[in-house]
Structure formats: structure tokens, C-alpha cells
Design a protein around this motif. Structure first.
Motif, short mmCIF file in Angstrom:
data_model
loop_
_atom_site.label_atom_id
_atom_site.label_comp_id
_atom_site.label_asym_id
_atom_site.label_seq_id
_atom_site.Cartn_x
_atom_site.Cartn_y
_atom_site.Cartn_z
N SER A 119 0.82 -1.21 0.00
CA SER A 119 0.00 0.00 0.00
C SER A 119 0.86 1.27 0.00
O SER A 119 1.77 1.43 0.82
CB SER A 119 -0.91 -0.01 1.23
OG SER A 119 -1.59 1.22 1.38
N GLY A 120 0.59 2.17 -0.96
CA GLY A 120 1.22 3.47 -0.98
C GLY A 120 2.68 3.50 -1.34
O GLY A 120 3.37 4.48 -1.06
N GLY A 148 -7.03 1.58 2.22
CA GLY A 148 -7.67 1.51 3.52
C GLY A 148 -7.78 0.07 3.99
O GLY A 148 -7.79 -0.87 3.19
N ALA A 149 -7.88 -0.11 5.29
CA ALA A 149 -7.98 -1.47 5.85
C ALA A 149 -9.20 -2.19 5.32
O ALA A 149 -9.18 -3.41 5.10
CB ALA A 149 -8.02 -1.40 7.38
N ASP A 153 -9.34 -5.80 3.43
CA ASP A 153 -10.18 -6.87 3.96
C ASP A 153 -11.12 -7.43 2.90
O ASP A 153 -11.32 -8.65 2.80
CB ASP A 153 -10.98 -6.37 5.17
CG ASP A 153 -10.12 -6.12 6.39
OD1 ASP A 153 -8.96 -6.60 6.41
OD2 ASP A 153 -10.59 -5.42 7.31
N ARG A 154 -11.71 -6.54 2.09
CA ARG A 154 -12.65 -7.00 1.05
C ARG A 154 -11.91 -7.82 -0.01
O ARG A 154 -12.42 -8.84 -0.48
CB ARG A 154 -13.35 -5.81 0.40
CG ARG A 154 -14.44 -5.18 1.25
CD ARG A 154 -15.36 -4.31 0.40
NE ARG A 154 -14.63 -3.24 -0.27
CZ ARG A 154 -14.43 -2.02 0.26
NH1 ARG A 154 -14.89 -1.76 1.47
NH2 ARG A 154 -13.78 -1.11 -0.42
N TRP A 177 -5.95 -0.06 -7.97
CA TRP A 177 -5.06 0.57 -7.00
C TRP A 177 -3.74 1.03 -7.61
O TRP A 177 -2.95 1.68 -6.94
CB TRP A 177 -4.75 -0.42 -5.86
CG TRP A 177 -5.95 -0.96 -5.17
CD1 TRP A 177 -7.17 -0.37 -5.07
CD2 TRP A 177 -6.05 -2.20 -4.48
NE1 TRP A 177 -8.04 -1.17 -4.36
CE2 TRP A 177 -7.37 -2.30 -3.98
CE3 TRP A 177 -5.15 -3.24 -4.22
CZ2 TRP A 177 -7.81 -3.39 -3.24
CZ3 TRP A 177 -5.59 -4.33 -3.48
CH2 TRP A 177 -6.90 -4.41 -3.00
N MET A 178 -3.49 0.69 -8.85
CA MET A 178 -2.17 0.90 -9.43
C MET A 178 -2.08 2.26 -10.10
O MET A 178 -2.71 2.53 -11.11
CB MET A 178 -1.87 -0.21 -10.43
CG MET A 178 -1.83 -1.57 -9.77
SD MET A 178 -1.60 -2.92 -10.93
CE MET A 178 -1.97 -4.31 -9.86
N GLN A 179 -1.25 3.13 -9.52
CA GLN A 179 -1.08 4.47 -10.07
C GLN A 179 -0.15 4.47 -11.28
O GLN A 179 -0.33 5.25 -12.21
CB GLN A 179 -0.51 5.40 -8.99
CG GLN A 179 -1.45 5.68 -7.84
CD GLN A 179 -0.82 6.59 -6.81
OE1 GLN A 179 0.37 6.47 -6.49
NE2 GLN A 179 -1.61 7.49 -6.27
N LYS A 180 0.86 3.60 -11.26
CA LYS A 180 1.85 3.63 -12.33
C LYS A 180 2.50 2.26 -12.48
O LYS A 180 2.77 1.57 -11.50
CB LYS A 180 2.93 4.67 -12.04
CG LYS A 180 3.96 4.81 -13.14
CD LYS A 180 4.85 6.03 -12.93
CE LYS A 180 5.69 5.92 -11.68
NZ LYS A 180 6.65 7.04 -11.56
N ILE A 181 2.73 1.88 -13.74
CA ILE A 181 3.45 0.64 -14.06
C ILE A 181 4.61 1.00 -14.98
O ILE A 181 4.41 1.68 -16.00
CB ILE A 181 2.54 -0.39 -14.73
CG1 ILE A 181 1.45 -0.86 -13.78
CG2 ILE A 181 3.34 -1.58 -15.24
CD1 ILE A 181 0.40 -1.75 -14.43
#
Length: 207
Positions: A119-120, A148-149, A153-154, A177-181
């Protein structure tokens, strides 16, 4: 469904149970036949980590070990089933943060722990591919936004993280969730197509 080899058409043996690798081979028109482990083989033992081993060294060693096991497997089956000769392809993917390997999660809490680490921040996805003993390594960098938690979890509850290096699949909902590859999308999926094509060209394939 497995692609049936024909003696008058080139094909490879794919020593992998991953449906994504089969899909990617189909994408570039490579005919393939599965060459899966025999029941008595301990394929998971080949993925055991060694102390002090870098993620890059780990994924290349494991891929070569899987290829060697597949080569011996093919020799056994050729002796008993009269299988045709063809190149053998193996691949392995791992996720890394610095020197740390994020392998397949052992359970849901382990998956949640991995996702929290991703994350992040930016992590590496390393995929090695071997064709007939020749190896190439694909390295990609993936940056995630902060999670987020409840999101973690989901995703864990969906079951998607299990059996995946780093506890995620790029072709799943985790893609949001992926900002950059930076690197190879197909390599992150599990089979870098550029490197695979480069290994197959000397054997007569044209793309």
C-alpha cells in the motif's frame, strides 16, 4: 483447453498450471501442450527460499530448477508414451520490496500483511522465463496508492490473493489501486511476452 500438438506444426511444452500463461501464449500464437508435474513430484519444494538470496537470484534459480524438473519429466514420458520432442518453457514470478520476497500467502492474514506492505509504495515484479535452458529476466515496477484497511479486507475475503505472488493479480480488481506501471504488463501477469518471443525466435518462431 490444451492446444493439441501436431507433428507437422511447431509447439512447445508449457510446464505451468497458470491459465494466465496459457492465455498469453495464445495471444502471440504459440501452440503449447501442458507438461504438469507427476503426482509424486514435490513442485512446491522448488520454491523454498534460501537465506540471504536476493529476489532476482531467487526467481531465476527457481525457474531453472522448475525447467530442469520439467525436462526430466518429459524424458520419462517420452520413454513410456512416445511423446514428440519440443522445447520446454518454464516461468516463475515473485514480488519484491527491497531485499524482501513477497511469495504466495500462506493464509488470509498473511495476504492482508502483504497487501498492507504494498500500500502506498512502489514494488518490483520479477518474472524469469526459461526455454530449453536459456533464461531471461523481466523486471517491472508497480506503484500503488494508499489502501484503507476495509479495501484490503474485502480483497482478501474475495479469495483472489491466494496462490498469487505478492497476494494480488494485476488482471483482478487490484488493478484499480495501481497508479503507475513501468515495465512489462504481461510480465506482471506471469509471462513476459517480449522475453518469451526473444527466446523462441532462435528456435524458428516468427512473430
Amino acid at each position: 483447453m490444451s492446444t493439441e500438438p501436431q507433428l507437422d506444426a511447431p509447439f512447445i511444452y508449457l510446464a505451468s498450471q497458470s491459465p494466465r500463461r496459457r492465455q498469453l501464449l495464445d495471444q502471440i500464437g504459440v501452440r503449447h501442450e501442458l507438461l504438469l508435474p507427476d503426482p509424486q513430484e514435490d513442485a512446491e519444494a522448488l520454491e523454498a527460499e534460501r537465506a540471504g538470496e536476493s529476489p532476482e537470484d531467487y526467481v531465476q534459480r527457481v525457474t531453472l530448477a522448475k525447467w530442469e524438473a520439467a525436462r526430466l519429466r518429459l524424458a520419462r514420458r517420452q520413454a513410456s508414451q512416445d511423446l514428440p520432442a519440443a522445447p520446454v518453457l518454464c516461468a516463475d514470478t515473485t514480488v519484491a520490496i527491497g531485499p524482501d520476497i513477497l511469495a504466495k500467502p500462506v493464509d488470509q492474514p498473511d495476504a492482508a500483511r502483504m497487501l498492507a506492505r504494498l500500500s502506498g509504495r512502489t514494488h518490483r515484479v520479477l518474472t524469469a522465463v526459461v526455454v530449453d535452458g536459456n533464461l531471461l529476466l523481466s523486471t517491472s515496477h508497480v506503484t500503488w496508492r494508499a489502501l484503507g484497511a476495509d479495501e484490503i479486507d474485502r480483497y482478501v475475503a474475495s479469495g483472489e490473493p491466494m496462490g498469487k505472488a505478492g497476494a494480488y493479480a494485476i488482471q483482478s480488481q487490484a488493478a484499480a489501486w495501481m497508479q503507475k506501471i513501468e515495465g512489462s504488463y504481461s510480465g506482471i501477469m506471469g509471462l513476459p511476452l517480449y522475453e518469451t518471443a526473444e527466446l523462441l525466435r532462435p528456435l524458428g518462431w516468427r512473430f
